[in-house]
Design a protein around this motif. Structure first.
Motif, short mmCIF file in Angstrom:
data_model
loop_
_atom_site.label_atom_id
_atom_site.label_comp_id
_atom_site.label_asym_id
_atom_site.label_seq_id
_atom_site.Cartn_x
_atom_site.Cartn_y
_atom_site.Cartn_z
N VAL A 395 1.04 -1.19 0.51
CA VAL A 395 -0.50 0.23 -0.42
C VAL A 395 1.01 1.02 -0.03
CG1 VAL A 395 -1.63 1.63 1.61
CG2 VAL A 395 -2.23 -0.95 1.64
N PHE A 396 2.23 0.84 0.83
CA PHE A 396 2.99 2.30 1.13
C PHE A 396 3.59 2.66 -0.24
CE2 PHE A 396 6.36 4.32 3.13
CZ PHE A 396 5.85 4.82 4.00
N PHE A 397 3.83 1.76 -1.06
CA PHE A 397 4.75 1.83 -2.57
C PHE A 397 3.42 2.35 -3.23
CE2 PHE A 397 5.11 0.20 -6.87
CZ PHE A 397 6.59 0.20 -7.10
N SER A 398 2.03 1.56 -3.43
CA SER A 398 1.45 2.26 -4.29
C SER A 398 1.09 3.95 -3.98
CB SER A 398 -0.16 1.45 -4.17
OG SER A 398 0.10 0.15 -3.98
N LEU A 399 1.03 4.17 -2.83
CA LEU A 399 0.93 5.64 -2.72
C LEU A 399 1.83 6.44 -3.66
CD1 LEU A 399 -0.34 5.63 1.29
CD2 LEU A 399 -2.09 5.87 -0.39
N PHE A 561 -9.62 9.20 2.54
CA PHE A 561 -8.08 10.04 3.30
C PHE A 561 -6.24 10.07 3.11
CE2 PHE A 561 -5.69 12.00 7.31
CZ PHE A 561 -6.20 12.68 7.54
N LEU A 562 -5.94 9.26 2.64
CA LEU A 562 -4.76 8.55 2.12
C LEU A 562 -4.28 8.92 0.82
CD1 LEU A 562 -4.47 4.73 3.35
CD2 LEU A 562 -2.88 7.09 3.98
N ALA A 563 -5.65 8.69 0.00
CA ALA A 563 -5.83 8.95 -2.14
C ALA A 563 -6.09 10.94 -1.69
CB ALA A 563 -7.25 8.55 -2.11
N TRP A 564 -6.48 11.19 -0.45
CA TRP A 564 -6.27 12.56 -0.08
C TRP A 564 -5.40 13.53 -0.18
CZ3 TRP A 564 -9.65 16.90 -0.98
CH2 TRP A 564 -9.37 17.86 -0.22
N PHE A 565 -4.10 12.22 -0.03
CA PHE A 565 -2.94 12.56 1.27
C PHE A 565 -2.05 13.20 -0.24
CE2 PHE A 565 -4.58 13.99 5.03
CZ PHE A 565 -3.45 15.12 5.08
N VAL A 566 -2.41 11.70 -1.28
CA VAL A 566 -1.28 11.73 -2.16
C VAL A 566 -1.43 13.41 -2.53
CG1 VAL A 566 -1.17 10.51 -4.53
CG2 VAL A 566 -2.02 9.22 -2.34
N TYR A 567 -2.19 13.91 -3.18
CA TYR A 567 -2.87 15.12 -4.25
C TYR A 567 -2.93 15.95 -3.00
CZ TYR A 567 -3.76 11.67 -7.23
OH TYR A 567 -3.79 10.17 -7.65
N ALA A 568 -3.32 16.82 -2.35
CA ALA A 568 -3.72 17.57 -1.47
C ALA A 568 -2.80 18.38 -1.25
CB ALA A 568 -4.94 17.45 -0.34
N PRO A 569 -2.84 19.30 -1.08
CA PRO A 569 -1.92 20.75 -1.58
C PRO A 569 -1.44 20.89 0.45
CG PRO A 569 -3.11 21.63 -2.45
CD PRO A 569 -4.22 20.71 -2.51
N GLN A 570 -1.55 20.12 1.46
CA GLN A 570 -1.98 20.66 2.82
C GLN A 570 -0.60 21.11 3.26
OE1 GLN A 570 -5.46 20.10 3.61
NE2 GLN A 570 -4.67 18.58 4.81
#
Lengths: 615, 88
Positions: A395-399, A561-570
């Protein structure tokens, strides 16, 4: 006497920047020309007679054809057409003695402008060592210009140059000669003619460079060396920075504690401790990574290896419409997008540079690790799949891969639409290898550090203070059932956002945590801690956050939430740096917009498909 | 048969005979290419030697001109004509 204005100009690899560093030492400023991303370097040279000369270092260029922003700005400055920069009174044109024919063409083009001009025949020592001999007197006669031989890295010839600048400005003569036909061909012909006359011995190629390139550009050994070097570099950025980063964090924590003992509890203490000190700390903590990464990049640049790295990576990068030079900034962004975006300065083409900056935040930076680690350990079972892969690691690698693949797609889409432009030729000189000069490296490093602290630092600091205020006010009512943050402005924003985030499966707790999480991505973890830890009974508080989340969120929410963190300009720091480096609110808004848009879309898809699959 | 810089093998050298940017598909890109090639140091009559090729698809190329090493893509090298060499 008013301060004389002089400008250094020359082709890439003429040794212009070293000469500038030697002339001005640490008395230099780096900024941007207003409205464009062209770097403006200026400094003060003090002469023997005690006069101060204002020297500007114009970007390196081959001609004044306005092909790049660099060329446009340089042409505008030296012709006096620039809005904010005054026309220089004298030009110092830097010519690499090993490459007379090519560099003389630029001299002839500049001579036609009619400004007083001095030729600095640079790297004279290296040329002599390679067997090149130049009749300097004859060169001066043929050009009708003063020629001084300089060795930029030593002080040789520098004093002669300063002496020339020391004279009364009325003694500067305008060039006596000019060419009626200024086409590239005509200039080339004249440059060739003069070179033939003045170059007594042609010399050969730099031997060390030739042998080193046999290895560095070897189709098999070259990429191996390149990736080994990168691996070492990122190991260094992660591991060497860890100690200093812990020390900075620890130091600011101690400072916060110390303040707490001297200032009575209240708003003022909270402001100093949680707003100001925590805010400054959150900025300074990036400093070790920035210093280490830039030390590597500057050494690679100064030694001449960076051009070879671009050579090796060009074919791969060309597939998404970018240039080989975009590789290092993107890779740097795996540590942190901030130095990555800053490193994009090495990309000469404006559109390529913008594209690179825009996709840099998609590279998974180290600040996402705490978020990924928390959620993966809470929701992804620690089991093996396909015999030997750990599911958590997978999962880590996929992210990580999701970020990279998205970056490739975004770059390709951008290059086909908004940053579309004529294909850029790769054409690039591979300079001779050189041993970098420590003092020049330190000057370069100091400039990057100062630029980061000053401009990005102020914005991040204000933002941190604003977020502090938002999470604190208004105070929670007495005996309130929810955590304090629930009643604050941040809580209100979060609860409003909840309606927007509901399709992603985010509850109000997540929505609230996203607000302080804007300061830096990992803050979302501690914010979740705040929201959940203060909620419920003591047993629940005692449970680890991971367990709490496990019970509070469905799997679909966690994945979204994980998917959100891949992209969001947080990360406001990244946005502030992008603003500074693109010099444009428009591009900053674009970056923010497309990243939030993607984050929302992908998280939404993940949420509904996960729900559908589990139903 | 006309030979181009892109036809050279590693270690081979030849003389630059001229430029033909009409061979390049993207004409917008080609329009300025001759001037750019001239500016960086390609010129008729100069000796050119192929030193290195990139790891993927033998692209880009690194060539020696005088004391310089210049990197260029294969498509760019296709626009550089080599002077015919008399048979010895």
């Amino acid at each position: 006497m008013t301060t004389l204005r002089a400008a250094l100009i020359g082709a890439p690899n003429s040794g212009k920047s070293s000469l500038f560093n030697t002339l001005t030492g640490s008395h230099q400023k780096v900024a941007n020309y207003p409205g464009v991303t062209v770097e403006r370097r200026s400094g003060i040279v003090t002469t023997e007679a005690g006069h101060n000369i204002k020297l500007i270092d114009l970007p390196g260029l081959y001609s004044l054809n306005d092909r790049s922003l660099d060329e446009t700005v340089s042409r505008e400055v030296i012709t006096g057409a620039h809005d904010s920069e005054q026309q220089p009174e004298v030009l110092i044109c830097v010519v690499n003695a090993s490459n007379l024919r090519v560099h003389l063409r630029l001299v002839l083009e500049l001579r036609n402008l009619g400004l007083p001009m001095i030729i600095a025949l640079n790297m004279h020592d290296l040329a002599t060592r390679d067997g090149i001999e130049i009749d300097v007197k004859r060169l001066s006669e043929e050009l009708g210009l003063r020629v001084i031989t300089t060795i930029a890295v030593r002080h040789s010839g520098i004093n002669a140059l300063k002496e020339l600048l020391d004279r009364d400005r009325s003694s500067y003569e305008k060039p006596r000669k000019s060419l009626p036909d200024a086409s590239t061909r005509a200039l080339q012909k004249e440059a060739g003619r003069i070179t033939k006359l003045v170059q007594i011995a042609e010399g050969g190629q730099h031997k060390v460079t030739r042998s080193l390139d046999k290895v560095a550009l070897h189709p098999v050994a070259g990429p191996i060396i390149f990736f080994a070097m990168l691996f070492f570099m990122f190991q260094a950025v992660f591991s060497w920075a860890e100690g200093p980063m812990d020390m900075i964090e620890g130091g600011f924590a101690i400072l916060g504690e110390a303040v707490a003992t001297y200032i009575p509890d209240g708003i003022f203490r909270s402001f100093i401790q949680d707003g100001l000190i925590a805010g400054i700390g959150s900025v300074l903590v990036f400093l070790p990574q920035i210093i280490i990464l830039f030390a590597f990049i500057l050494v690679l640049e100064a030694s001449g290896y960076m051009a070879r790295a671009a050579f090796i990576m060009d074919k791969l990068m060309a597939k998404v419409g970018l240039n080989g030079r975009a590789f290092i900034p993107l890779l740097s962004s795996f540590a942190c997008a901030i130095p990555g975006i800053m490193a994009a300065r090495t990309i000469a083409n404006h559109r390529d540079r913008i594209t690179t900056i825009m996709i840099a935040p998609l590279m998974t930076c180290s600040a996402r690790l705490p978020v990924y680690t928390l959620l993966i350990s809470a929701f992804i079972p620690n089991q093996t799949v396909f015999g030997f892969f750990g599911l958590q690691g997978l999962v880590f690698f996929s992210l990580y891969m999701a970020g990279i693949v998205s970056a490739i797609i975004v770059a390709a889409v951008m290059k086909a639409t908004i940053t579309k432009g004529t294909l850029q030729p790769f054409l690039m000189e591979l300079p001779k290898y050189q041993v970098p000069r420590l003092n020049h490296l330190l000057i370069g490093l100091w400039q990057r550090v100062r630029a980061f602290l000053r401009r990005a630092g102020t914005i991040i600091l204000y933002a941190a203070i604003a977020l502090w205020a938002l999470t604190l006010y208004p105070n929670a009512p007495k005996d309130a059932p929810e955590a304090d943050i629930y009643y604050s402005f941040a809580g209100m924003i979060g609860r409003t956002l909840q309606h927007i985030f509901a399709p992603l499966g985010f509850n109000w707790e997540i929505s609230i945590a996203l607000v302080p999480g804007m300061a830096a991505r990992e803050v979302a973890v501690s914010a979740l801690g705040t929201v959940y830890a203060l909620q419920g009974d003591e047993d629940q508080v005692a449970q680890s956050l991971a367990t709490v989340l496990q019970n509070a969120w469905p799997l679909s929410t966690a994945l979204a939430f994980l998917a959100w963190f891949v992209y969001a300009p947080q990360c406001l720091a990244t946005l502030a740096t992008a603003r500074r480096e693109t010099n444009s609110w428009g591009w900053t808004a674009f970056m923010t917009g497309y990243l939030f848009g993607l984050a929302y879309l992908i998280a939404f898809i993940v949420n509904i498909s996960a729900k559908a699959l589990m139903a | 048969m006309i030979k181009y810089l892109s036809d050279l093998k590693i270690g081979q050298s030849s003389t630059i005979g001229g430029f033909d940017t009409s061979r390049i598909e993207d004409q917008e890109f080609a329009a300025d290419l001759e001037d750019r090639l001239l500016e960086i140091g390609f010129e008729e009559g100069l000796n050119v030697e192929l030193l290195h090729q990139g790891p993927i698809g033998r692209d880009p190329l690194a060539v020696k001109i005088g004391t310089m090493t210049i990197a260029l893509r294969r498509t760019e090298a296709e626009a550089i004509i080599l002077a015919p060499r008399e048979k010895l």
